[in-house]
Design a protein around this motif. Structure first.
Motif, PDB file in Angstrom:
ATOM      1  N   ALA A  40       0.785  -1.181   0.098  1.00 12.00           N
ATOM      2  CA  ALA A  40       0.020   0.114  -0.124  1.00 12.00           C
ATOM      3  C   ALA A  40       0.925   1.214  -0.075  1.00 12.00           C
ATOM      4  CB  ALA A  40      -0.825   0.100   1.087  1.00 12.00           C
ATOM      5  N   GLU A  41       2.064   1.181   0.815  1.00 17.96           N
ATOM      6  CA  GLU A  41       3.034   2.413   0.684  1.00 17.96           C
ATOM      7  C   GLU A  41       3.303   2.526  -0.600  1.00 17.96           C
ATOM      8  OE1 GLU A  41       6.055   1.929   3.604  1.00 17.96           O
ATOM      9  OE2 GLU A  41       4.711   1.955   5.117  1.00 17.96           O
ATOM     10  N   GLN A  42       3.832   1.483  -1.351  1.00  9.71           N
ATOM     11  CA  GLN A  42       4.572   1.629  -2.750  1.00  9.71           C
ATOM     12  C   GLN A  42       3.178   2.219  -3.846  1.00  9.71           C
ATOM     13  OE1 GLN A  42       5.896  -2.363  -3.557  1.00  9.71           O
ATOM     14  NE2 GLN A  42       7.808  -1.840  -2.609  1.00  9.71           N
ATOM     15  N   VAL A  43       2.131   1.686  -3.410  1.00 16.45           N
ATOM     16  CA  VAL A  43       0.829   2.020  -4.334  1.00 16.45           C
ATOM     17  C   VAL A  43       0.418   3.664  -4.084  1.00 16.45           C
ATOM     18  CG1 VAL A  43      -1.554   1.819  -4.685  1.00 16.45           C
ATOM     19  CG2 VAL A  43      -0.176  -0.096  -4.701  1.00 16.45           C
ATOM     20  N   VAL A  44       0.578   4.019  -2.794  1.00 14.40           N
ATOM     21  CA  VAL A  44       0.359   5.448  -2.611  1.00 14.40           C
ATOM     22  C   VAL A  44       1.410   6.293  -3.283  1.00 14.40           C
ATOM     23  CG1 VAL A  44       0.405   7.080  -0.875  1.00 14.40           C
ATOM     24  CG2 VAL A  44      -0.900   5.353  -0.528  1.00 14.40           C
ATOM     25  N   ALA A  45       2.763   5.897  -3.188  1.00 10.82           N
ATOM     26  CA  ALA A  45       3.716   6.758  -3.803  1.00 10.82           C
ATOM     27  C   ALA A  45       3.601   6.746  -5.546  1.00 10.82           C
ATOM     28  CB  ALA A  45       5.208   6.233  -3.376  1.00 10.82           C
ATOM     29  N   GLY A  46       3.018   5.640  -5.988  1.00  8.90           N
ATOM     30  CA  GLY A  46       3.072   5.577  -7.441  1.00  8.90           C
ATOM     31  C   GLY A  46       1.864   6.395  -7.760  1.00  8.90           C
ATOM     32  N   ARG A  67      -5.197  -0.041  -8.583  1.00  8.12           N
ATOM     33  CA  ARG A  67      -4.411  -0.397  -7.306  1.00  8.12           C
ATOM     34  C   ARG A  67      -4.500   0.360  -6.181  1.00  8.12           C
ATOM     35  NH1 ARG A  67      -2.736  -3.914  -6.249  1.00  8.12           N
ATOM     36  NH2 ARG A  67      -0.391  -3.381  -5.757  1.00  8.12           N
ATOM     37  N   ALA A  68      -4.941   1.614  -6.169  1.00  6.87           N
ATOM     38  CA  ALA A  68      -5.182   2.337  -4.815  1.00  6.87           C
ATOM     39  C   ALA A  68      -6.328   1.597  -3.904  1.00  6.87           C
ATOM     40  CB  ALA A  68      -5.411   3.635  -5.106  1.00  6.87           C
ATOM     41  N   VAL A  69      -7.463   1.316  -4.881  1.00  7.37           N
ATOM     42  CA  VAL A  69      -8.769   0.866  -4.416  1.00  7.37           C
ATOM     43  C   VAL A  69      -8.466  -0.844  -3.881  1.00  7.37           C
ATOM     44  CG1 VAL A  69     -10.978  -0.107  -4.965  1.00  7.37           C
ATOM     45  CG2 VAL A  69     -10.312   2.133  -5.611  1.00  7.37           C
TER      46      VAL A  69
END
Length: 89
Positions: A40-46, A67-69
């Protein structure tokens, strides 16, 4: 009962009934939760990078949002499973 970070084949929630935090399933659930939070941390950054890019196309934005969902769903399941007094359904 502990809400596990995965669902059954039918999509319904899975629960663990044990008082042993060191049981095999408890440790597996802990490891999966840690991996989901890291993802989730990686998805938020992306997703942030895509949203800050004025040239990002619809495909990139849709992918980032999808991906965020997915990640938010995982994180909410973890939050519910850790909330005392919450109905973890």
């Amino acid at each position: 009962m502990r809400l596990l970070p995965w669902t059954g084949l039918d999509g319904k929630p899975c629960y663990l009934s044990t008082d042993d935090p060191d049981s095999l399933i408890s440790r597996l659930a802990d490891d999966l939760e840690a991996a989901q939070l890291a993802s989730a941390e990686q998805v938020v950054a992306g997703a942030g990078a895509v949203l800050n890019d004025p040239k990002a196309g619809e495909r990139a934005v849709r992918f980032a949002l999808t991906r965020a969902v997915e990640s938010l769903t995982d994180v909410l399941r973890i939050a519910v499973s850790r909330s005392p007094g919450t109905d973890a359904r």
